[in-house]
Design a protein around this motif. Structure first.
Motif, PDB file in Angstrom:
ATOM      1  N   VAL A  52       4.070   1.095   2.524  1.00  0.00           N
ATOM      2  CA  VAL A  52       5.315   1.289   1.778  1.00  0.00           C
ATOM      3  C   VAL A  52       5.139   2.359   0.699  1.00  0.00           C
ATOM      4  CG1 VAL A  52       6.886   0.189   0.136  1.00  0.00           C
ATOM      5  CG2 VAL A  52       6.312  -0.971   2.265  1.00  0.00           C
ATOM      6  N   LEU A  53       4.040   2.311  -0.015  1.00  0.00           N
ATOM      7  CA  LEU A  53       3.795   3.292  -1.078  1.00  0.00           C
ATOM      8  C   LEU A  53       3.628   4.691  -0.502  1.00  0.00           C
ATOM      9  CD1 LEU A  53       1.376   1.094  -3.197  1.00  0.00           C
ATOM     10  CD2 LEU A  53       3.633   1.890  -3.941  1.00  0.00           C
ATOM     11  N   ARG A  54       2.827   4.816   0.538  1.00  0.00           N
ATOM     12  CA  ARG A  54       2.630   6.122   1.161  1.00  0.00           C
ATOM     13  C   ARG A  54       3.927   6.623   1.810  1.00  0.00           C
ATOM     14  NH1 ARG A  54      -2.634   7.823   2.733  1.00  0.00           N
ATOM     15  NH2 ARG A  54      -1.774   8.491   4.736  1.00  0.00           N
ATOM     16  N   GLY A  55       4.695   5.716   2.392  1.00  0.00           N
ATOM     17  CA  GLY A  55       5.955   6.099   3.012  1.00  0.00           C
ATOM     18  C   GLY A  55       6.968   6.626   2.025  1.00  0.00           C
ATOM     19  N   ALA A  56       6.854   6.208   0.753  1.00  0.00           N
ATOM     20  CA  ALA A  56       7.737   6.701  -0.298  1.00  0.00           C
ATOM     21  C   ALA A  56       7.219   7.998  -0.913  1.00  0.00           C
ATOM     22  CB  ALA A  56       7.899   5.640  -1.388  1.00  0.00           C
ATOM     23  N   GLY A  57       6.124   8.524  -0.378  1.00  0.00           N
ATOM     24  CA  GLY A  57       5.581   9.786  -0.868  1.00  0.00           C
ATOM     25  C   GLY A  57       4.696   9.650  -2.084  1.00  0.00           C
ATOM     26  N   LEU A  58       4.223   8.445  -2.375  1.00  0.00           N
ATOM     27  CA  LEU A  58       3.386   8.217  -3.551  1.00  0.00           C
ATOM     28  C   LEU A  58       1.907   8.264  -3.189  1.00  0.00           C
ATOM     29  CD1 LEU A  58       5.462   5.266  -5.035  1.00  0.00           C
ATOM     30  CD2 LEU A  58       5.346   7.597  -5.957  1.00  0.00           C
TER      31      LEU A  58
ATOM     32  N   PRO B 214      -9.251 -24.869 -11.772  1.00  0.00           N
ATOM     33  CA  PRO B 214      -8.571 -24.145 -12.850  1.00  0.00           C
ATOM     34  C   PRO B 214      -9.002 -22.687 -12.971  1.00  0.00           C
ATOM     35  CG  PRO B 214      -9.280 -26.318 -13.600  1.00  0.00           C
ATOM     36  CD  PRO B 214      -9.889 -26.124 -12.254  1.00  0.00           C
ATOM     37  N   ASP B 215     -10.242 -22.384 -12.583  1.00  0.00           N
ATOM     38  CA  ASP B 215     -10.728 -20.997 -12.684  1.00  0.00           C
ATOM     39  C   ASP B 215     -10.569 -20.249 -11.359  1.00  0.00           C
ATOM     40  OD1 ASP B 215     -12.657 -22.332 -11.239  1.00  0.00           O
ATOM     41  OD2 ASP B 215     -14.355 -21.462 -12.313  1.00  0.00           O
ATOM     42  N   TRP B 216      -9.555 -20.609 -10.574  1.00  0.00           N
ATOM     43  CA  TRP B 216      -9.311 -20.014  -9.247  1.00  0.00           C
ATOM     44  C   TRP B 216      -9.380 -18.492  -9.305  1.00  0.00           C
ATOM     45  CZ3 TRP B 216      -6.491 -16.755  -6.271  1.00  0.00           C
ATOM     46  CH2 TRP B 216      -6.331 -17.046  -4.905  1.00  0.00           C
ATOM     47  N   ALA B 217      -8.672 -17.878 -10.270  1.00  0.00           N
ATOM     48  CA  ALA B 217      -8.545 -16.414 -10.308  1.00  0.00           C
ATOM     49  C   ALA B 217      -9.824 -15.714 -10.747  1.00  0.00           C
ATOM     50  CB  ALA B 217      -7.393 -16.014 -11.222  1.00  0.00           C
ATOM     51  N   HIS B 218     -10.815 -16.466 -11.194  1.00  0.00           N
ATOM     52  CA  HIS B 218     -12.115 -15.861 -11.489  1.00  0.00           C
ATOM     53  C   HIS B 218     -12.905 -15.623 -10.211  1.00  0.00           C
ATOM     54  CE1 HIS B 218     -15.526 -14.794 -14.007  1.00  0.00           C
ATOM     55  NE2 HIS B 218     -16.292 -15.584 -13.288  1.00  0.00           N
ATOM     56  N   HIS B 219     -12.520 -16.314  -9.139  1.00  0.00           N
ATOM     57  CA  HIS B 219     -13.253 -16.237  -7.877  1.00  0.00           C
ATOM     58  C   HIS B 219     -12.515 -15.451  -6.799  1.00  0.00           C
ATOM     59  CE1 HIS B 219     -16.065 -19.231  -9.442  1.00  0.00           C
ATOM     60  NE2 HIS B 219     -15.014 -19.935  -9.841  1.00  0.00           N
ATOM     61  N   TRP B 220     -11.185 -15.458  -6.846  1.00  0.00           N
ATOM     62  CA  TRP B 220     -10.370 -14.785  -5.831  1.00  0.00           C
ATOM     63  C   TRP B 220      -9.217 -14.056  -6.517  1.00  0.00           C
ATOM     64  CZ3 TRP B 220     -11.456 -20.112  -5.559  1.00  0.00           C
ATOM     65  CH2 TRP B 220     -12.513 -20.449  -4.692  1.00  0.00           C
ATOM     66  N   PRO B 221      -8.725 -12.963  -5.930  1.00  0.00           N
ATOM     67  CA  PRO B 221      -7.691 -12.175  -6.621  1.00  0.00           C
ATOM     68  C   PRO B 221      -6.342 -12.890  -6.660  1.00  0.00           C
ATOM     69  CG  PRO B 221      -8.082 -11.299  -4.420  1.00  0.00           C
ATOM     70  CD  PRO B 221      -9.123 -12.356  -4.644  1.00  0.00           C
ATOM     71  N   ALA B 222      -5.851 -13.130  -7.860  1.00  0.00           N
ATOM     72  CA  ALA B 222      -4.525 -13.736  -8.035  1.00  0.00           C
ATOM     73  C   ALA B 222      -3.436 -12.678  -8.142  1.00  0.00           C
ATOM     74  CB  ALA B 222      -4.512 -14.612  -9.283  1.00  0.00           C
ATOM     75  N   GLU B 223      -3.811 -11.458  -8.558  1.00  0.00           N
ATOM     76  CA  GLU B 223      -2.818 -10.423  -8.823  1.00  0.00           C
ATOM     77  C   GLU B 223      -3.297  -9.076  -8.296  1.00  0.00           C
ATOM     78  OE1 GLU B 223      -0.821 -11.713 -12.961  1.00  0.00           O
ATOM     79  OE2 GLU B 223      -2.975 -11.415 -13.079  1.00  0.00           O
ATOM     80  N   LEU B 224      -2.324  -8.214  -7.990  1.00  0.00           N
ATOM     81  CA  LEU B 224      -2.590  -6.819  -7.589  1.00  0.00           C
ATOM     82  C   LEU B 224      -1.869  -5.912  -8.564  1.00  0.00           C
ATOM     83  CD1 LEU B 224      -1.844  -7.029  -3.741  1.00  0.00           C
ATOM     84  CD2 LEU B 224      -3.989  -7.553  -4.920  1.00  0.00           C
ATOM     85  N   LEU B 225      -2.618  -5.072  -9.252  1.00  0.00           N
ATOM     86  CA  LEU B 225      -2.039  -4.100 -10.187  1.00  0.00           C
ATOM     87  C   LEU B 225      -2.247  -2.714  -9.589  1.00  0.00           C
ATOM     88  CD1 LEU B 225      -0.783  -3.264 -12.849  1.00  0.00           C
ATOM     89  CD2 LEU B 225      -2.959  -3.699 -13.986  1.00  0.00           C
ATOM     90  N   TRP B 226      -1.153  -2.178  -9.025  1.00  0.00           N
ATOM     91  CA  TRP B 226      -1.194  -0.877  -8.342  1.00  0.00           C
ATOM     92  C   TRP B 226      -0.874   0.242  -9.322  1.00  0.00           C
ATOM     93  CZ3 TRP B 226      -2.404  -0.479  -3.154  1.00  0.00           C
ATOM     94  CH2 TRP B 226      -2.321  -1.644  -2.379  1.00  0.00           C
TER      95      TRP B 226
ATOM     96  N   ALA C 238      12.937  -1.038  -2.772  1.00  0.00           N
ATOM     97  CA  ALA C 238      12.751  -0.760  -4.197  1.00  0.00           C
ATOM     98  C   ALA C 238      11.724   0.327  -4.463  1.00  0.00           C
ATOM     99  CB  ALA C 238      12.367  -2.045  -4.935  1.00  0.00           C
ATOM    100  N   VAL C 239      10.646   0.382  -3.675  1.00  0.00           N
ATOM    101  CA  VAL C 239       9.620   1.406  -3.915  1.00  0.00           C
ATOM    102  C   VAL C 239      10.178   2.813  -3.705  1.00  0.00           C
ATOM    103  CG1 VAL C 239       7.439   2.356  -3.085  1.00  0.00           C
ATOM    104  CG2 VAL C 239       7.626  -0.082  -3.558  1.00  0.00           C
ATOM    105  N   PRO C 240      10.914   3.103  -2.618  1.00  0.00           N
ATOM    106  CA  PRO C 240      11.511   4.437  -2.497  1.00  0.00           C
ATOM    107  C   PRO C 240      12.476   4.774  -3.625  1.00  0.00           C
ATOM    108  CG  PRO C 240      11.495   3.351  -0.367  1.00  0.00           C
ATOM    109  CD  PRO C 240      11.093   2.323  -1.376  1.00  0.00           C
ATOM    110  N   GLN C 241      13.180   3.775  -4.154  1.00  0.00           N
ATOM    111  CA  GLN C 241      14.066   4.019  -5.295  1.00  0.00           C
ATOM    112  C   GLN C 241      13.261   4.414  -6.538  1.00  0.00           C
ATOM    113  OE1 GLN C 241      17.760   3.624  -6.011  1.00  0.00           O
ATOM    114  NE2 GLN C 241      17.465   4.440  -3.964  1.00  0.00           N
ATOM    115  N   ALA C 242      12.165   3.694  -6.773  1.00  0.00           N
ATOM    116  CA  ALA C 242      11.302   4.047  -7.905  1.00  0.00           C
ATOM    117  C   ALA C 242      10.751   5.452  -7.741  1.00  0.00           C
ATOM    118  CB  ALA C 242      10.173   3.029  -8.031  1.00  0.00           C
ATOM    119  N   ALA C 243      10.316   5.798  -6.533  1.00  0.00           N
ATOM    120  CA  ALA C 243       9.792   7.143  -6.290  1.00  0.00           C
ATOM    121  C   ALA C 243      10.871   8.201  -6.505  1.00  0.00           C
ATOM    122  CB  ALA C 243       9.239   7.231  -4.870  1.00  0.00           C
ATOM    123  N   ARG C 244      12.101   7.892  -6.115  1.00  0.00           N
ATOM    124  CA  ARG C 244      13.204   8.853  -6.261  1.00  0.00           C
ATOM    125  C   ARG C 244      13.452   9.214  -7.722  1.00  0.00           C
ATOM    126  NH1 ARG C 244      18.409   8.510  -7.655  1.00  0.00           N
ATOM    127  NH2 ARG C 244      18.365   6.218  -7.755  1.00  0.00           N
TER     128      ARG C 244
END
Length: 246
Positions: free
Chosen positions: A199-205, A229-241, A132-138
């Motif tokens: 994967v991102l670098r391989g797609a030329g991004l 309940p506050d798990w994500a305040h202490h450890w990363p729950a998400e990656l926003l690239w 999917a990443v190479p398709q997005a880059a294309r």
């Protein structure tokens, strides 16, 4: 093995229940990211979209697409599920935009078509990222941006399946996540940090930033149970690239 048919069946089956449960949260305000509905105004990941041609991978009921179309973007919403696209069509309102059924790993668009491709737990969570990443880059124009939010591999590795919650104990092999069985043959996908970079670098991004949203301790997770309940305040729950095509 192609997961597309099973993923499509899953989302067609759960679409109505998913939207009933989550639209009051994700549709409450524009540009809300992820499990904790973090405003983009705090993260500055998307930027100004006025006059930009934008593709949302896995648009669901179109909460993001509607908001960006209302801001002056020329938006295309793509989703694998016809039930999700039907929900987007019903909710479209005045800010109308095209809806396309398709898979992120085989985009039905010409090269150099978009200024921004983005998703929030959409196409890059439910399609093999290596395809999917190479398709997005294309389909991005030169200078165009790929911006996407996915679960952190640590969040996935700490998921206790029998207890149906995320804990502080490693439950799964970090290096063996790759594919995650979602039931009925459906599959979601996860990569390690290093594999995402490759994967991102391989797609030329070019990688511009990796944002790890940190919600306030009192902010609830709208999708998963976590212990504490506050798990994500202490450890990363998400990656926003945030990336761009040179």
């Amino acid at each position: 093995m192609d997961s597309t048919p099973a993923n499509r069946r899953l989302w067609n089956r759960i679409s109505s229940a998913y939207q009933r449960e989550h639209d009051p949260q994700i549709g409450a305000a524009p540009r809300l990211w992820g499990m904790y509905s973090t405003p983009d105004a705090h993260l500055h990941a998307v930027g100004d979209v006025t006059g930009r041609r934008v593709l949302e991978l896995g648009c669901g009921a179109g909460q993001w697409s509607r908001a960006l179309a209302a801001e002056g973007a020329t938006v295309v919403g793509l989703d694998l599920s016809e039930a999700q696209l039907a929900a987007a069509g019903r909710a479209m309102g005045a800010a109308r935009y095209p809806l396309v059924q398709g898979a992120a790993e085989q985009l039905p668009f010409a090269a150099d078509s978009f200024d921004l491709v983005f998703c929030d737990f959409g196409g890059l969570s439910w399609a093999p990222p290596r395809l999917a990443v190479p398709q997005a880059a294309r389909v991005l124009r030169r200078g165009g941006r790929l911006v996407f939010n996915v679960a952190s591999p640590w969040f996935e590795a700490c998921y206790d399946e029998p207890a149906d919650r995320v804990t502080t104990t490693l439950q799964q092999d970090y290096f063996g996540l790759n594919t995650i069985a979602e039931g009925d043959g459906a599959t979601s996908f996860q990569l390690t940090y290093g594999d995402w970079v490759r994967v991102l670098r391989g797609a030329g991004l070019i990688i511009d930033d990796l944002i790890e949203p940190r919600p306030d301790p009192t902010t609830p997770n709208g999708y998963n149970r976590t212990d504490p309940p506050d798990w994500a305040h202490h450890w990363p729950a998400e990656l926003l690239w945030t990336t761009h095509k040179p």
